[in-house]
Design a protein around this motif. Structure first.
Motif, PDB file in Angstrom:
ATOM      1  N   GLU A 266       0.837  -1.198   0.041  1.00 52.59           N
ATOM      2  CA  GLU A 266       0.230  -0.091  -0.069  1.00 52.59           C
ATOM      3  C   GLU A 266       0.896   1.216   0.075  1.00 52.59           C
ATOM      4  O   GLU A 266       1.547   1.646   0.884  1.00 52.59           O
ATOM      5  N   ILE A 267       0.956   1.989  -1.417  1.00 55.01           N
ATOM      6  CA  ILE A 267       1.767   2.970  -1.359  1.00 55.01           C
ATOM      7  C   ILE A 267       0.640   4.394  -1.175  1.00 55.01           C
ATOM      8  O   ILE A 267      -0.089   4.459  -1.975  1.00 55.01           O
ATOM      9  N   GLU A 268       1.188   5.122  -0.493  1.00 52.90           N
ATOM     10  CA  GLU A 268       0.188   6.249   0.044  1.00 52.90           C
ATOM     11  C   GLU A 268      -0.043   7.439  -0.919  1.00 52.90           C
ATOM     12  O   GLU A 268      -0.550   8.299  -0.835  1.00 52.90           O
ATOM     13  N   LYS A 269       1.254   7.785  -1.814  1.00 48.52           N
ATOM     14  CA  LYS A 269       1.284   8.656  -2.765  1.00 48.52           C
ATOM     15  C   LYS A 269       1.312   8.352  -4.267  1.00 48.52           C
ATOM     16  O   LYS A 269       1.642   7.141  -4.529  1.00 48.52           O
ATOM     17  N   GLU A 270       0.722   9.249  -4.922  1.00 50.01           N
ATOM     18  CA  GLU A 270       0.701   8.912  -6.515  1.00 50.01           C
ATOM     19  C   GLU A 270       2.054   9.322  -7.000  1.00 50.01           C
ATOM     20  O   GLU A 270       2.619  10.156  -6.553  1.00 50.01           O
ATOM     21  N   SER A 271       2.643   8.519  -7.909  1.00 48.42           N
ATOM     22  CA  SER A 271       3.965   8.753  -8.612  1.00 48.42           C
ATOM     23  C   SER A 271       3.623  10.180  -9.374  1.00 48.42           C
ATOM     24  O   SER A 271       2.699  10.540  -9.996  1.00 48.42           O
ATOM     25  N   GLU A 272       4.799  11.017  -9.101  1.00 51.26           N
ATOM     26  CA  GLU A 272       4.698  12.318  -9.717  1.00 51.26           C
ATOM     27  C   GLU A 272       4.854  12.345 -11.539  1.00 51.26           C
ATOM     28  O   GLU A 272       4.665  13.132 -12.203  1.00 51.26           O
ATOM     29  N   THR A 273       5.621  11.311 -11.893  1.00 49.22           N
ATOM     30  CA  THR A 273       5.583  11.305 -13.223  1.00 49.22           C
ATOM     31  C   THR A 273       5.135  10.022 -13.962  1.00 49.22           C
ATOM     32  O   THR A 273       5.322   8.824 -13.119  1.00 49.22           O
ATOM     33  N   PRO A 274       4.927   9.594 -15.275  1.00 47.40           N
ATOM     34  CA  PRO A 274       4.563   8.412 -15.653  1.00 47.40           C
ATOM     35  C   PRO A 274       5.811   7.519 -15.865  1.00 47.40           C
ATOM     36  O   PRO A 274       5.526   6.309 -15.773  1.00 47.40           O
ATOM     37  N   GLY A 275       7.046   8.182 -15.982  1.00 51.00           N
ATOM     38  CA  GLY A 275       8.066   7.214 -16.094  1.00 51.00           C
ATOM     39  C   GLY A 275       8.177   6.325 -14.603  1.00 51.00           C
ATOM     40  O   GLY A 275       8.442   5.336 -14.310  1.00 51.00           O
ATOM     41  N   ARG A 276       8.088   7.212 -13.609  1.00 54.16           N
ATOM     42  CA  ARG A 276       8.028   6.495 -12.404  1.00 54.16           C
ATOM     43  C   ARG A 276       6.932   5.521 -11.983  1.00 54.16           C
ATOM     44  O   ARG A 276       7.447   4.364 -11.421  1.00 54.16           O
ATOM     45  N   GLU A 277       6.134   6.112 -12.424  1.00 55.89           N
ATOM     46  CA  GLU A 277       4.757   4.895 -12.391  1.00 55.89           C
ATOM     47  C   GLU A 277       4.953   3.652 -13.223  1.00 55.89           C
ATOM     48  O   GLU A 277       4.827   2.669 -12.502  1.00 55.89           O
ATOM     49  N   PHE A 278       5.614   3.786 -14.222  1.00 57.22           N
ATOM     50  CA  PHE A 278       6.086   2.638 -14.984  1.00 57.22           C
ATOM     51  C   PHE A 278       7.080   1.702 -14.283  1.00 57.22           C
ATOM     52  O   PHE A 278       6.935   0.500 -14.219  1.00 57.22           O
ATOM     53  N   VAL A 279       8.004   2.508 -13.977  1.00 55.31           N
ATOM     54  CA  VAL A 279       9.039   1.610 -13.191  1.00 55.31           C
ATOM     55  C   VAL A 279       8.549   1.016 -11.824  1.00 55.31           C
ATOM     56  O   VAL A 279       8.738  -0.193 -11.583  1.00 55.31           O
ATOM     57  N   LEU A 280       7.653   1.598 -11.220  1.00 49.84           N
ATOM     58  CA  LEU A 280       7.121   1.149  -9.871  1.00 49.84           C
ATOM     59  C   LEU A 280       6.207   0.096 -10.145  1.00 49.84           C
ATOM     60  O   LEU A 280       6.197  -1.143  -9.435  1.00 49.84           O
ATOM     61  N   ALA A 281       5.549   0.047 -11.405  1.00 45.08           N
ATOM     62  CA  ALA A 281       4.688  -1.233 -11.656  1.00 45.08           C
ATOM     63  C   ALA A 281       5.542  -2.409 -12.300  1.00 45.08           C
ATOM     64  O   ALA A 281       5.301  -3.480 -11.873  1.00 45.08           O
ATOM     65  N   PHE A 282       6.610  -2.055 -13.020  1.00 49.62           N
ATOM     66  CA  PHE A 282       7.537  -3.152 -13.584  1.00 49.62           C
ATOM     67  C   PHE A 282       8.433  -3.964 -12.806  1.00 49.62           C
ATOM     68  O   PHE A 282       8.592  -5.001 -12.968  1.00 49.62           O
ATOM     69  N   VAL A 283       8.911  -3.410 -11.799  1.00 52.50           N
ATOM     70  CA  VAL A 283       9.779  -4.170 -10.820  1.00 52.50           C
ATOM     71  C   VAL A 283       9.139  -5.227 -10.246  1.00 52.50           C
ATOM     72  O   VAL A 283       9.866  -6.372 -10.116  1.00 52.50           O
ATOM     73  N   GLY A 284       7.787  -5.328  -9.991  1.00 51.51           N
ATOM     74  CA  GLY A 284       7.436  -6.643  -9.218  1.00 51.51           C
ATOM     75  C   GLY A 284       7.276  -7.611 -10.120  1.00 51.51           C
ATOM     76  O   GLY A 284       8.004  -8.659  -9.804  1.00 51.51           O
ATOM     77  N   PRO A 285       6.840  -7.799 -11.395  1.00 52.54           N
ATOM     78  CA  PRO A 285       7.068  -8.871 -12.166  1.00 52.54           C
ATOM     79  C   PRO A 285       8.167  -9.134 -12.443  1.00 52.54           C
ATOM     80  O   PRO A 285       8.533 -10.205 -12.824  1.00 52.54           O
ATOM     81  N   LEU A 286       9.175  -8.010 -12.904  1.00 51.30           N
ATOM     82  CA  LEU A 286      10.307  -8.229 -12.937  1.00 51.30           C
ATOM     83  C   LEU A 286      11.204  -9.273 -12.050  1.00 51.30           C
ATOM     84  O   LEU A 286      11.900 -10.223 -12.283  1.00 51.30           O
ATOM     85  N   LEU A 287      10.918  -9.181 -10.780  1.00 51.42           N
ATOM     86  CA  LEU A 287      11.455  -9.737  -9.516  1.00 51.42           C
ATOM     87  C   LEU A 287      11.001 -11.052  -9.592  1.00 51.42           C
ATOM     88  O   LEU A 287      11.695 -12.081  -9.357  1.00 51.42           O
ATOM     89  N   SER A 288       9.687 -11.344 -10.001  1.00 50.13           N
ATOM     90  CA  SER A 288       9.282 -12.671 -10.266  1.00 50.13           C
ATOM     91  C   SER A 288       9.776 -13.601 -11.595  1.00 50.13           C
ATOM     92  O   SER A 288      10.134 -14.587 -11.134  1.00 50.13           O
ATOM     93  N   LEU A 289      10.115 -12.836 -12.364  1.00 48.21           N
ATOM     94  CA  LEU A 289      10.943 -13.544 -13.583  1.00 48.21           C
ATOM     95  C   LEU A 289      12.117 -13.740 -13.247  1.00 48.21           C
ATOM     96  O   LEU A 289      12.824 -14.884 -13.412  1.00 48.21           O
ATOM     97  N   ILE A 290      12.857 -13.035 -12.213  1.00 45.07           N
ATOM     98  CA  ILE A 290      14.119 -13.522 -12.020  1.00 45.07           C
ATOM     99  C   ILE A 290      14.315 -14.471 -11.080  1.00 45.07           C
ATOM    100  O   ILE A 290      14.882 -15.435 -11.132  1.00 45.07           O
ATOM    101  N   LEU A 291      13.160 -14.593 -10.154  1.00 50.30           N
ATOM    102  CA  LEU A 291      13.146 -15.572  -9.290  1.00 50.30           C
ATOM    103  C   LEU A 291      12.767 -17.010  -9.862  1.00 50.30           C
ATOM    104  O   LEU A 291      13.275 -17.896  -9.481  1.00 50.30           O
ATOM    105  N   GLY A 292      11.922 -16.780 -10.933  1.00 42.63           N
ATOM    106  CA  GLY A 292      11.595 -18.021 -11.953  1.00 42.63           C
ATOM    107  C   GLY A 292      12.896 -18.526 -12.573  1.00 42.63           C
ATOM    108  O   GLY A 292      13.153 -19.865 -12.738  1.00 42.63           O
TER     109      GLY A 292
END
Length: 555
Positions: A266-292
């Motif tokens: 639960e992240i309490e603030k909105e990302s200030e830029t679309p670039g940060r929003e993209f990175v913030l969303a992508f790192v989760g699946p990326l770590l799951s791929l790395i674990l796989g």
């Protein structure tokens, strides 16, 4: 400079208004004036405020005070407009954004409800709403960004919840289950529902182990339980990726919670830029791929038909499914956040990105509802169609329905959250604040209410002889005192001592205002100017009403 107050009237900064309203000054009485005196130009809610009262006879003072006790402070004795009944004027709802000019003043003001301090219903302590509704959380007081991580295991196809975080800087623990630790200062909770899904995984995976490794006997359930714990440890790594990225971008994370369908950061603030929003969303699946990938490499070093081989294969497949599912381009999944960031970047409008990703998410929900059972029946997911029984078909359909419902409601919540963020700036402490009358500690309640009625105020602030605020008289406590007892009850006995968190700036608005109220839950707050001057009293109930009204207003 004229400023709109809690009831909407501009402040003149003069002391003459009281004399015009009451017909006589109260020299030496610190409670004689409201925190925000009226000017001649302001529109008043009562006739007593609109025109001077004649000087009462000395012997009639007691009767006049008694007569005021049946009238609500700030409620008209007679309607200003003969066409509008007094009841209608008194029942105007508090709103945000219903502004009008107060003649020469350019400040907006909201029409506050003309409630009676003595007859108003008791207001229960309420935590200010959270503008960001979450499907896994109780509502709204605060707009949070929440990434949903849907997770599947091969046997049970469990899904992982959303992600977005919570701030470790809060004074109070957010709760949410069994506290497991504080990586990076963020509390991690295991919800009670996790134990249910762990038992389900243990039972289903144990049945599969019986076919692959029949020699294990009942020990297979211990192996299955280990798999359930290891799988959710992988989900936790997925959520920690979101958390670390959020903290790196300076976004507070409230908590991480492991629950039935996965994990939630639960992240309490909105990302200030679309670039940060993209990175913030992508790192989760990326770590799951790395674990796989790591589990695949480890699998090469063990025998396929052994317990380690089966566990590593299951964890590899599970993490790949988690990554692939969360990359689907629809809210509330991580892929939906990534799509939102792309549309935001192209259009320059966060709301456009949210609308696009939310509707794709709803289409995805329908696809899951229909497509998942069909894929299972066709054997496309690796199961021989001949081995699928009636119970398997029912379970697949139930799983698809639950997943579709989660995605659909998550997409709808994302739209509501985005709409709320558009209206949050309309929540202004200055516009929602009630007028207040300062009274000394030994002032009888009946006298304090009479002064509030004369001044058109709806709140009482207990002050010391120097005028420094000490406490706030609770509206709920006033209602509980019978009218015949009020002359013998001092206001200090009904007041709540002021704490640092109960003093808020009149300049607060939007998310900053909700943050301040959530940090120190109370029923009333003292609103002060930057100079320290008392501006009035803010009721949590008024904020909640304005919050709900903002939510209902179309974008």
């Amino acid at each position: 400079m004229d400023e709109s107050g809690g009831s909407g009237q501009p402040r003149s900064g003069t002391d003459e208004a009281d004399e015009r309203r009451t017909g006589r000054p109260r020299p030496g009485d610190p409670a004689a004036a409201t925190a925000r005196p009226h000017s001649e130009e302001e529109p008043h809610d009562t006739d007593a405020q609109a025109k001077p009262e004649p000087e009462p006879e000395p012997e009639a003072d007691t009767a006049a005070a008694a007569g005021h006790s049946d009238q609500s402070p700030g409620t008209p004795e007679a309607p200003d407009d003969p066409e509008v009944p007094a009841d209608d004027q008194a029942a105007r709802p508090a709103g945000v954004g219903e502004a009008r000019d107060a003649r020469e003043a350019g400040e907006e003001r909201a029409d506050g409800p003309s409630a009676d301090l003595r007859k108003a219903p008791a207001t229960p302590p309420a935590t200010p709403p959270s503008p960001a509704p979450r499907s896994d959380d109780h509502t709204p007081v605060h707009p949070h960004n929440v990434h949903r991580t849907e997770a599947h295991t091969p046997p049970t196809k469990p899904k992982s919840g959303r992600k977005k975080g919570s701030s470790s800087r809060r004074g109070k623990e957010p709760g949410g289950g069994l506290l497991m630790g504080r990586p990076f200062g963020v509390p991690v909770y295991v919800a009670p529902s996790w134990f249910l899904v762990a038992a389900l995984i243990t039972w289903v995976f144990g049945g599969q182990l019986d076919r692959v490794l029949p020699e294990l006997g009942m020990t297979r359930y211990l192996v299955s339980l280990f798999f359930a714990v290891a799988f959710y440890a992988s989900v936790l790594v997925h959520e920690l990726a979101h958390t670390v990225a959020a903290l790196r971008f300076g976004l507070p994370v409230r908590r991480i919670q492991l629950q039935f369908f996965g994990g939630v950061s639960e992240i309490e603030k909105e990302s200030e830029t679309p670039g940060r929003e993209f990175v913030l969303a992508f790192v989760g699946p990326l770590l799951s791929l790395i674990l796989g990938g790591l589990f695949y490499l480890a699998l090469q070093a063990v025998e396929p038909g052994t317990v380690p081989g089966v566990l590593l294969a299951g964890l590899m497949i599970s993490n790949l499914i988690v990554a692939a599912f969360n990359l689907l381009p629809g809210l509330p999944l991580d892929g939906g956040r990534m799509l939102r960031a792309v549309v935001w970047k192209i259009t320059g409008k966060p709301m456009s990105g949210t609308i696009a990703a939310a509707w794709v998410g709803r289409a995805l929900a329908i696809s899951v509802l229909i497509g998942l059972p069909l894929l299972t029946q066709s054997g496309a997911l690796g199961t021989d169609a001949a081995d699928i029984g009636g119970m398997d078909t029912v379970m697949d359909a139930l799983l698809a329905a639950i997943l579709a419902a989660i995605i659909w409601t998550g997409a709808g919540n994302s739209l509501r959250m985005a709409r709320l963020r558009e209206h949050l700036p309309e929540l202004r402490a200055r516009a929602l604040t009630r007028r207040a009358v300062p009274v000394e500690t030994n002032t009888p309640l009946s006298e304090a209410l009479r002064r509030a009625n004369d001044a058109g105020a709806r709140a009482l602030v207990v002050v010391d002889p120097d005028g420094e605020p000490l406490s706030l008289v609770r509206e709920a406590a006033i209602v509980g005192v019978p009218e015949h007892r009020r002359p013998w009850v001092a206001v200090s006995g009904l007041a709540q001592d002021l704490t640092d968190g109960m003093r808020v700036s009149a300049e607060l608005a939007g998310e900053d205002l909700l943050d301040a109220l959530r940090a120190a839950p109370a029923t009333e707050y003292l609103v002060v100017e930057d100079s320290g001057e008392i501006y009035g009293v803010l009721s949590a109930a008024d904020v909640e009403k304005a919050f709900v009204k903002a939510m209902a207003r179309p974008s």
